[in-house]
Scaffold this active site. Structure first.
Site, PDB file in Angstrom:
ATOM      1  N   CYS A  72       0.862  -1.178   0.000  1.00  0.00           N
ATOM      2  CA  CYS A  72       0.000   0.000   0.000  1.00  0.00           C
ATOM      3  C   CYS A  72       0.899   1.229   0.000  1.00  0.00           C
ATOM      4  O   CYS A  72       1.824   1.309   0.816  1.00  0.00           O
ATOM      5  CB  CYS A  72      -0.906  -0.009   1.229  1.00  0.00           C
ATOM      6  SG  CYS A  72      -1.782   1.540   1.450  1.00  0.00           S
ATOM      7  N   CYS A  78      -0.161   6.156   7.125  1.00  0.00           N
ATOM      8  CA  CYS A  78      -1.574   6.072   7.497  1.00  0.00           C
ATOM      9  C   CYS A  78      -1.718   5.521   8.914  1.00  0.00           C
ATOM     10  O   CYS A  78      -0.938   4.677   9.350  1.00  0.00           O
ATOM     11  CB  CYS A  78      -2.271   5.156   6.498  1.00  0.00           C
ATOM     12  SG  CYS A  78      -3.973   4.807   6.894  1.00  0.00           S
ATOM     13  N   CYS A  81      -3.202   0.784   9.053  1.00  0.00           N
ATOM     14  CA  CYS A  81      -2.370  -0.427   9.113  1.00  0.00           C
ATOM     15  C   CYS A  81      -1.021  -0.136   9.762  1.00  0.00           C
ATOM     16  O   CYS A  81      -0.406   0.891   9.470  1.00  0.00           O
ATOM     17  CB  CYS A  81      -2.108  -0.942   7.695  1.00  0.00           C
ATOM     18  SG  CYS A  81      -3.596  -1.474   6.850  1.00  0.00           S
ATOM     19  N   CYS A 160      -8.633   2.010  -0.015  1.00  0.00           N
ATOM     20  CA  CYS A 160      -8.014   1.337   1.131  1.00  0.00           C
ATOM     21  C   CYS A 160      -8.231  -0.156   0.958  1.00  0.00           C
ATOM     22  O   CYS A 160      -9.347  -0.599   0.667  1.00  0.00           O
ATOM     23  CB  CYS A 160      -8.675   1.814   2.425  1.00  0.00           C
ATOM     24  SG  CYS A 160      -8.205   0.821   3.851  1.00  0.00           S
ATOM     25  N   GLN A 283     -20.067  -5.160  14.603  1.00  0.00           N
ATOM     26  CA  GLN A 283     -18.696  -5.658  14.420  1.00  0.00           C
ATOM     27  C   GLN A 283     -18.246  -5.406  12.985  1.00  0.00           C
ATOM     28  O   GLN A 283     -18.955  -5.762  12.046  1.00  0.00           O
ATOM     29  CB  GLN A 283     -18.648  -7.165  14.721  1.00  0.00           C
ATOM     30  CG  GLN A 283     -19.014  -7.530  16.148  1.00  0.00           C
ATOM     31  CD  GLN A 283     -17.906  -7.192  17.142  1.00  0.00           C
ATOM     32  OE1 GLN A 283     -16.770  -6.921  16.764  1.00  0.00           O
ATOM     33  NE2 GLN A 283     -18.260  -7.200  18.409  1.00  0.00           N
ATOM     34  N   TYR A 312     -23.480  -4.127  27.475  1.00  0.00           N
ATOM     35  CA  TYR A 312     -22.891  -3.471  26.305  1.00  0.00           C
ATOM     36  C   TYR A 312     -23.307  -4.252  25.052  1.00  0.00           C
ATOM     37  O   TYR A 312     -22.474  -4.686  24.264  1.00  0.00           O
ATOM     38  CB  TYR A 312     -21.365  -3.408  26.405  1.00  0.00           C
ATOM     39  CG  TYR A 312     -20.840  -2.784  27.668  1.00  0.00           C
ATOM     40  CD1 TYR A 312     -20.569  -1.421  27.716  1.00  0.00           C
ATOM     41  CD2 TYR A 312     -20.607  -3.557  28.813  1.00  0.00           C
ATOM     42  CE1 TYR A 312     -20.084  -0.843  28.883  1.00  0.00           C
ATOM     43  CE2 TYR A 312     -20.128  -2.982  29.975  1.00  0.00           C
ATOM     44  CZ  TYR A 312     -19.860  -1.625  30.001  1.00  0.00           C
ATOM     45  OH  TYR A 312     -19.369  -1.060  31.144  1.00  0.00           O
ATOM     46  N   ASP A 381     -19.075  -6.813  26.963  1.00  0.00           N
ATOM     47  CA  ASP A 381     -18.320  -6.473  25.744  1.00  0.00           C
ATOM     48  C   ASP A 381     -18.163  -4.958  25.694  1.00  0.00           C
ATOM     49  O   ASP A 381     -18.747  -4.285  24.852  1.00  0.00           O
ATOM     50  CB  ASP A 381     -19.099  -6.994  24.516  1.00  0.00           C
ATOM     51  CG  ASP A 381     -18.361  -6.751  23.210  1.00  0.00           C
ATOM     52  OD1 ASP A 381     -17.185  -6.340  23.241  1.00  0.00           O
ATOM     53  OD2 ASP A 381     -18.976  -6.969  22.140  1.00  0.00           O
ATOM     54  N   CYS A 408     -11.809  -5.435  23.344  1.00  0.00           N
ATOM     55  CA  CYS A 408     -11.017  -4.972  22.192  1.00  0.00           C
ATOM     56  C   CYS A 408      -9.760  -4.255  22.679  1.00  0.00           C
ATOM     57  O   CYS A 408      -9.050  -3.660  21.880  1.00  0.00           O
ATOM     58  CB  CYS A 408     -11.857  -4.067  21.296  1.00  0.00           C
ATOM     59  SG  CYS A 408     -12.613  -2.708  22.182  1.00  0.00           S
TER      60      CYS A 408
HETATM   61  N1  SAH Z   1     -21.771  -6.511  21.983  1.00  0.00           N
HETATM   62  C1  SAH Z   1     -22.014  -5.648  20.858  1.00  0.00           C
HETATM   63  C2  SAH Z   1     -21.449  -4.241  21.024  1.00  0.00           C
HETATM   64  C3  SAH Z   1     -20.044  -4.130  21.570  1.00  0.00           C
HETATM   65  S1  SAH Z   1     -19.289  -2.550  21.392  1.00  0.00           S
HETATM   66  C4  SAH Z   1     -21.532  -6.291  19.590  1.00  0.00           C
HETATM   67  O1  SAH Z   1     -20.785  -7.259  19.606  1.00  0.00           O
HETATM   68  O2  SAH Z   1     -21.910  -5.807  18.513  1.00  0.00           O
HETATM   69  C5  SAH Z   1     -19.578  -1.790  22.931  1.00  0.00           C
HETATM   70  C6  SAH Z   1     -20.975  -1.267  23.089  1.00  0.00           C
HETATM   71  O3  SAH Z   1     -21.065  -0.659  24.382  1.00  0.00           O
HETATM   72  C7  SAH Z   1     -21.409  -0.208  22.091  1.00  0.00           C
HETATM   73  O4  SAH Z   1     -22.632  -0.593  21.526  1.00  0.00           O
HETATM   74  C8  SAH Z   1     -21.568   1.058  22.938  1.00  0.00           C
HETATM   75  O5  SAH Z   1     -22.603   1.904  22.486  1.00  0.00           O
HETATM   76  C9  SAH Z   1     -21.914   0.477  24.282  1.00  0.00           C
HETATM   77  N2  SAH Z   1     -21.613   1.317  25.464  1.00  0.00           N
HETATM   78  C10 SAH Z   1     -20.635   2.215  25.618  1.00  0.00           C
HETATM   79  N3  SAH Z   1     -20.646   2.721  26.858  1.00  0.00           N
HETATM   80  C11 SAH Z   1     -21.673   2.119  27.518  1.00  0.00           C
HETATM   81  C12 SAH Z   1     -22.174   2.205  28.837  1.00  0.00           C
HETATM   82  N4  SAH Z   1     -21.627   3.024  29.739  1.00  0.00           N
HETATM   83  N5  SAH Z   1     -23.226   1.433  29.174  1.00  0.00           N
HETATM   84  C13 SAH Z   1     -23.790   0.590  28.261  1.00  0.00           C
HETATM   85  N6  SAH Z   1     -23.346   0.461  27.002  1.00  0.00           N
HETATM   86  C14 SAH Z   1     -22.305   1.214  26.622  1.00  0.00           C
END
Ligand code: SAH
Length: 469
Positions: A72, A78, A81, A160, A283, A312, A381, A408
């Site tokens: 690239c 950038c 990557c 990209c 995702q 989450y 999550d 993550c």
């Molecule tokens: N489990 C989902 C999203 C994960 S990303 C999936 O796999 O698609 C993390 C998520 O947490 C996002 O949707 C974000 O909006 C949410 N989030 C961020 N801060 C938060 C909080 N304080 N309470 C609840 N959710 C929250």
């Protein structure tokens, strides 16, 4: 002592969590981007602090066996990557090591808990979302592309390799439209016009969402642009204008207007159909998300009778992919549009054992505990900043048999795992999953289980005899 601009020779022996090479010169440790473990390089010193320095490659004296041709033209400048110049195998090794380093150094856990990394099936073209900043350079010319590393400087770059071809084609067309209309570009002074092009692609249906983030609801020539996009790309099922005239780093504003088609796109994940609003998290590597969710489901170890809380939860994807294996599912998420999606996604997939709440995970979990909800399994999550200590306390008090942590960010995950392990939970297994090939990011899934029964879920009485010792 080394001085700025001095040329030094270094052997690169490891990588930082951001993917920079690390080499020692006497007592000093130097960080050098765009290098590989096993490189011998001549580097120019850019900055020196007490024990660490920063340098730039001048010449590769002996290349590492991990090196491949970076394919690239902007990969070294950038911000996307950082691993285009090493083999994918070496990248996966580096990412697993990043997780091991975090859990051992920050989490004080045994590195043996970290299993093999699950590599991504698709190394390029995997991104189903792109947010392309639009701006003007010093000469007033329109620039579009990606942010340079560690900066908010837009590097003009229309294609990209991490994006599907249709994104790159649309971005080229938008640039052709804007190129001779620099006045349509947002500036902090005019507070009107276009700031970002936001694209989403539903891999399984082929649907594309085209969203313009602009300081104003309307701009000159909008009909021409919308018409040409609709004509040329029948896959575009949704055109949305999101209005953001605030001076913050947050890309999306509060109001979205659907100009054409649906206000969401629909994709299939783990055999279920999901509607996703522009504001809702989804995702970005769909194929690998199925692998990630399968691992989370394995770690949740559901047998059909459990109450499962998905904190989450976004548009409900993780929890709904497990709903067939539990008695009751409760999802919590802070973005209202995502919760609306989650509710509809449950209905449309015939899932009747799920409830979803909009709210902050920490306070919602505390509320569920007060209501005597007794989960058997909790899945979390969170975004990169991880969990709050208060939420960890509440989870521990709710006393689920298992906690599945999807993360993550290995560093905040390791910090949180340490708190869990200090409070009656033990980490059984950690699996790194590569969702973001070529970047420095890596996802992990963790299985934790309760060490001993401290709380009787219903009465909240402590039944562990050791308590009296
Ligand atoms: N489990 C989902 C999203 C994960 S990303 C999936 O796999 O698609 C993390 C998520 O947490 C996002 O949707 C974000 O909006 C949410 N989030 C961020 N801060 C938060 C909080 N304080 N309470 C609840 N959710 C929250």
């Amino acid at each position: 002592m080394y001085r700025k601009n001095e040329i030094i020779e270094l052997n690169i022996t490891s990588l930082t969590s951001d993917g920079d090479g690390v080499g020692r010169a006497g007592e000093m440790v130097f960080f050098v981007p765009n290098t590989a473990v096993g490189d011998t390089i001549r580097a120019k010193v850019l900055k020196v602090k007490k024990n660490v320095g920063f340098a730039r490659v001048e010449e590769i004296v002996t290349p590492s066996p991990d090196r491949i041709e970076a394919d690239c033209p902007v990969s070294f400048s950038c911000g996307g990557c950082v691993y285009r110049h090493i083999s994918y195998e070496a990248e996966c090794r580096a990412k697993r090591q990043k997780v091991i380093d975090a859990v051992t150094r920050i989490g004080k856990l045994d590195g043996e808990l970290v299993r093999d990394i699950i590599p991504s099936k698709n190394i390029d073209g995997y991104r189903n979302k792109a947010m392309i900043p639009v701006g003007r350079n010093r000469d007033g010319e329109v620039v579009m592309g990606y942010y340079a590393r560690h900066s908010h400087h837009i590097m003009h770059c229309l294609r990209c390799q991490l994006s599907p071809p249709i994104f790159n084609d649309i971005i080229e067309d938008v640039y052709a439209f804007l190129r001779h209309r620099p006045a349509l570009v947002y500036t902090p002074q005019n507070r009107r016009g276009i700031r970002h092009i936001y694209l989403r692609y539903a891999e399984t249906t082929g649907d594309v969402m085209f969203c313009i983030v602009a300081g104003s609801r309307h701009f000159d020539g909008e009909d021409v642009l919308y018409h040409s996009i609709k004509e040329k790309y029948p896959q575009v099922k949704s055109i949305i204008v999101n209005v953001n005239a605030e001076d913050t780093n947050v890309i999306l504003g509060k109001h979205s207007h659907t100009v054409y088609g649906e206000k969401f796109i629909t994709d299939t994940l783990c055999g279920l159909r999901f509607e996703i609003a522009p504001e809702a998290f989804y995702q970005i590597n769909r194929t690998q998300a199925e692998t990630l969710y399968a691992k989370a489901k394995e770690y949740a170890h559901l047998s059909g009778g459990e109450t499962l809380i998905d904190l989450y939860c976004g548009a409900g994807t993780i929890g709904l992919s497990m709903a067939d294996k539990c008695k009751e599912l409760i999802g919590v998420e802070i973005i209202p549009e995502a919760i609306e999606n989650a509710k509809r996604n449950a209905l449309q997939n015939g899932v009747h054992n799920a409830r979803f709440f909009c709210g902050d995970a920490t306070s919602a979990a505390a509320k569920l505990r007060l209501e005597d909800v007794a989960p058997d399994v909790i899945v979390v999550d969170p975004p990169r900043k991880g969990l709050t200590p208060e939420l960890i306390d509440t989870i521990v008090q709710m006393s689920p048999d298992r906690v599945v942590y999807v993360s993550c960010d290995p560093a905040t995950m390791a910090r949180d795992l340490k708190l869990f392990t200090e409070q009656n939970y033990s980490v059984k297994e950690i699996t790194p999953v590569d969702m973001f090939p070529r970047t420095s990011h890596v996802e992990s899934v963790v299985m934790m289980s309760k060490v001993r029964s401290r709380f009787n879920k219903k009465s909240k009485l402590i039944v562990n005899l050791c308590y009296y010792c």
